[in-house]
Design an enzyme around this catalytic site. Structure first.
Site, PDB file in Angstrom:
ATOM      1  N   TRP A 185     -23.841 -26.013  28.349  1.00 47.14           N
ATOM      2  CA  TRP A 185     -23.815 -27.812  27.546  1.00 47.14           C
ATOM      3  C   TRP A 185     -25.005 -28.225  29.460  1.00 47.14           C
ATOM      4  CZ3 TRP A 185     -23.261 -31.717  25.408  1.00 47.14           C
ATOM      5  CH2 TRP A 185     -22.864 -32.765  25.656  1.00 47.14           C
ATOM      6  N   ARG A 196     -27.780 -22.078  39.113  1.00 50.22           N
ATOM      7  CA  ARG A 196     -26.983 -21.459  41.075  1.00 50.22           C
ATOM      8  C   ARG A 196     -28.013 -20.174  41.010  1.00 50.22           C
ATOM      9  NH1 ARG A 196     -22.659 -23.455  43.918  1.00 50.22           N
ATOM     10  NH2 ARG A 196     -22.341 -24.610  42.011  1.00 50.22           N
ATOM     11  N   LYS A 247     -15.904 -32.325  32.545  1.00 54.05           N
ATOM     12  CA  LYS A 247     -14.609 -32.758  32.084  1.00 54.05           C
ATOM     13  C   LYS A 247     -13.547 -31.755  32.828  1.00 54.05           C
ATOM     14  CE  LYS A 247     -16.194 -33.449  27.472  1.00 54.05           C
ATOM     15  NZ  LYS A 247     -16.230 -32.755  25.813  1.00 54.05           N
ATOM     16  N   GLY A 300     -17.060 -36.957  24.597  1.00 55.85           N
ATOM     17  CA  GLY A 300     -17.225 -36.863  23.328  1.00 55.85           C
ATOM     18  C   GLY A 300     -16.168 -35.348  22.762  1.00 55.85           C
ATOM     19  N   LYS A 306      -7.869 -32.746  27.464  1.00 54.25           N
ATOM     20  CA  LYS A 306      -7.679 -32.171  25.540  1.00 54.25           C
ATOM     21  C   LYS A 306      -8.051 -31.118  25.254  1.00 54.25           C
ATOM     22  CE  LYS A 306     -12.843 -31.190  26.281  1.00 54.25           C
ATOM     23  NZ  LYS A 306     -13.177 -30.650  25.246  1.00 54.25           N
ATOM     24  N   ASP A 319     -12.872 -35.957  20.373  1.00 54.79           N
ATOM     25  CA  ASP A 319     -12.749 -34.781  21.099  1.00 54.79           C
ATOM     26  C   ASP A 319     -11.669 -33.821  20.699  1.00 54.79           C
ATOM     27  OD1 ASP A 319     -14.505 -33.162  22.686  1.00 54.79           O
ATOM     28  OD2 ASP A 319     -14.050 -33.995  24.634  1.00 54.79           O
ATOM     29  N   THR A 372     -11.961 -29.812  19.519  1.00 53.33           N
ATOM     30  CA  THR A 372     -11.183 -29.097  20.694  1.00 53.33           C
ATOM     31  C   THR A 372     -10.608 -27.827  20.041  1.00 53.33           C
ATOM     32  OG1 THR A 372     -12.693 -30.112  22.364  1.00 53.33           O
ATOM     33  CG2 THR A 372     -11.571 -28.414  22.619  1.00 53.33           C
ATOM     34  N   SER A 432     -15.512 -23.695  20.621  1.00 54.98           N
ATOM     35  CA  SER A 432     -14.394 -23.867  21.733  1.00 54.98           C
ATOM     36  C   SER A 432     -13.834 -23.294  23.104  1.00 54.98           C
ATOM     37  CB  SER A 432     -13.219 -24.671  21.762  1.00 54.98           C
ATOM     38  OG  SER A 432     -12.168 -25.056  22.502  1.00 54.98           O
ATOM     39  N   ARG A 433     -14.155 -22.495  24.091  1.00 55.24           N
ATOM     40  CA  ARG A 433     -13.807 -21.969  24.936  1.00 55.24           C
ATOM     41  C   ARG A 433     -12.201 -22.104  25.118  1.00 55.24           C
ATOM     42  NH1 ARG A 433     -18.378 -23.170  29.071  1.00 55.24           N
ATOM     43  NH2 ARG A 433     -17.690 -25.138  28.659  1.00 55.24           N
ATOM     44  N   ASN A 434     -11.611 -23.266  25.178  1.00 53.65           N
ATOM     45  CA  ASN A 434     -10.125 -22.840  25.425  1.00 53.65           C
ATOM     46  C   ASN A 434      -9.438 -23.754  24.118  1.00 53.65           C
ATOM     47  OD1 ASN A 434     -10.182 -25.007  28.087  1.00 53.65           O
ATOM     48  ND2 ASN A 434     -11.871 -25.922  26.867  1.00 53.65           N
TER      49      ASN A 434
END
Length: 334
Positions: free
Chosen positions: A15, A35, A109, A137, A192, A245, A249, A255-257
């Site tokens: 992202w 990082r 998020k 969004g 979400k 969204d 999702t 969507s990872r979730n």
């Protein structure tokens, strides 16, 4: 295009990298901070983040670095695209070095682990003089980075700041819509992901499209109830940051979730499912904080509660989702 602004994007995951690409394409000089020094060096040499977006070359004006002070030096906007679980300690050690005139833009998020505080509250604690905006969004990183048509909400208590950020990000393929409802946008963006886990579990068990639609609809009702208790605008939940969204999702395997929920249905333990996905699954922490917020404000959120039972109380996923879908509503669309 808006006037060129020097921008630092902190976090070189999919992202953060997608946002940096778009911002640089829009003509802004962008420093993308990673990082991982090795990732930064390879990406700088190859002009692409091969780990996360291997088919999205860096445009002119985008530089990647592991030198955080250099990335933030003279930045007019600092975009946060880091996992929410690491934001509080990161801000505590780093924010004091940023320009007090910088506009902080949260692109993550979720909530602060253990407290349920919004990211806007964390930024206010550590950057009290800075302006703040949050974006949210229906936007998968790869589609944004490759220029597929997308739309996003930009929220700030100072509507002028929302307009500035919206203009910075907007182009012919990415539409941006300013609002002053920071609470609604942050709440919808964080929770979400919890609902996407539930949808993934239901689909993983083959419960069908009807069950998925019911979960999305009832999940939206839960978001709106909690939003009302926190003073958010109902219209936010019917817009891009809310239903837009949520549908994205809960229904697409980018969507990872949602994929995490599918893994749970296949019998994976939480740690195994996260390892298989290979990136942060924000919905795990958001489930704990969503349950905390629901209890604090006395709001009934049965889907959030069911996901919490699976992740934190050892309830089998099939049992939790089956009981949820069989639950009798107490009033219309409860």
């Amino acid at each position: 295009m808006d006037a060129a602004r020097r921008i630092a994007v902190l976090g070189a995951g999919s992202w953060g990298t997608a946002l940096a690409i778009v911002l640089a394409q829009n003509g802004h000089p962008v420093a993308l901070w990673a990082r991982d020094a090795g990732l930064a060096a390879r990406s700088a040499a190859d002009r692409v983040n091969a780990r996360y977006l291997p088919d999205c070359p860096f445009p002119e004006g985008l530089d990647i670095t592991a030198d955080l002070p250099a990335a933030c030096r003279a930045a007019e906007q600092i975009w946060l695209a880091l996992p929410t679980k690491s934001l509080a300690p990161f801000l505590e050690t780093q924010a004091r070095h940023w320009s007090p005139n910088a506009l902080i833009v949260n692109a993550a998020k979720g909530f602060e682990p253990g407290t349920g505080r919004f990211i806007s509250q964390l930024v206010a604690d550590h950057c009290p003089a800075a302006g703040f905006a949050v974006i949210s969004g229906p936007t998968f990183a790869h589609e944004v980075a490759t220029g597929k048509p997308s739309a996003i909400t930009v929220a700030s208590a100072d509507l002028a700041s929302a307009e500035v950020v919206a203009a910075t990000l907007r182009n012919a393929r990415l539409r941006t819509y300013p609002t002053a409802d920071v609470v609604g946008v942050e709440l919808a963006g964080g929770l979400k992901n919890v609902l996407a886990i539930a949808a993934g579990v239901a689909d993983g068990f083959g419960f069908g499209a009807n069950a998925r639609a019911a979960l999305i609809t009832r999940g939206l009702a839960e978001l709106m109830r909690l939003g009302a208790a926190l003073g958010a605008q109902a219209s936010t939940f019917m817009g891009l940051a809310g239903v837009g969204d949520l549908v994205l999702t809960c229904t697409d395997d980018q969507s990872r979730n949602r994929r995490f929920g599918l893994k749970l249905a296949q019998g994976y333990r939480t740690e195994e499912a996260v390892a298989a996905i290979g990136q942060a699954v924000e919905g795990i922490g958001a489930t704990a904080e969503g349950a905390r917020l629901a209890a604090r404000f006395g709001v009934d959120m049965p889907i959030v509660h069911a996901v919490h039972q699976v992740l934190y109380d050892g309830v089998p996923a099939r049992e939790a989702v089956s009981l949820l879908l069989a639950r009798e509503p107490r009033h219309h669309e409860d």
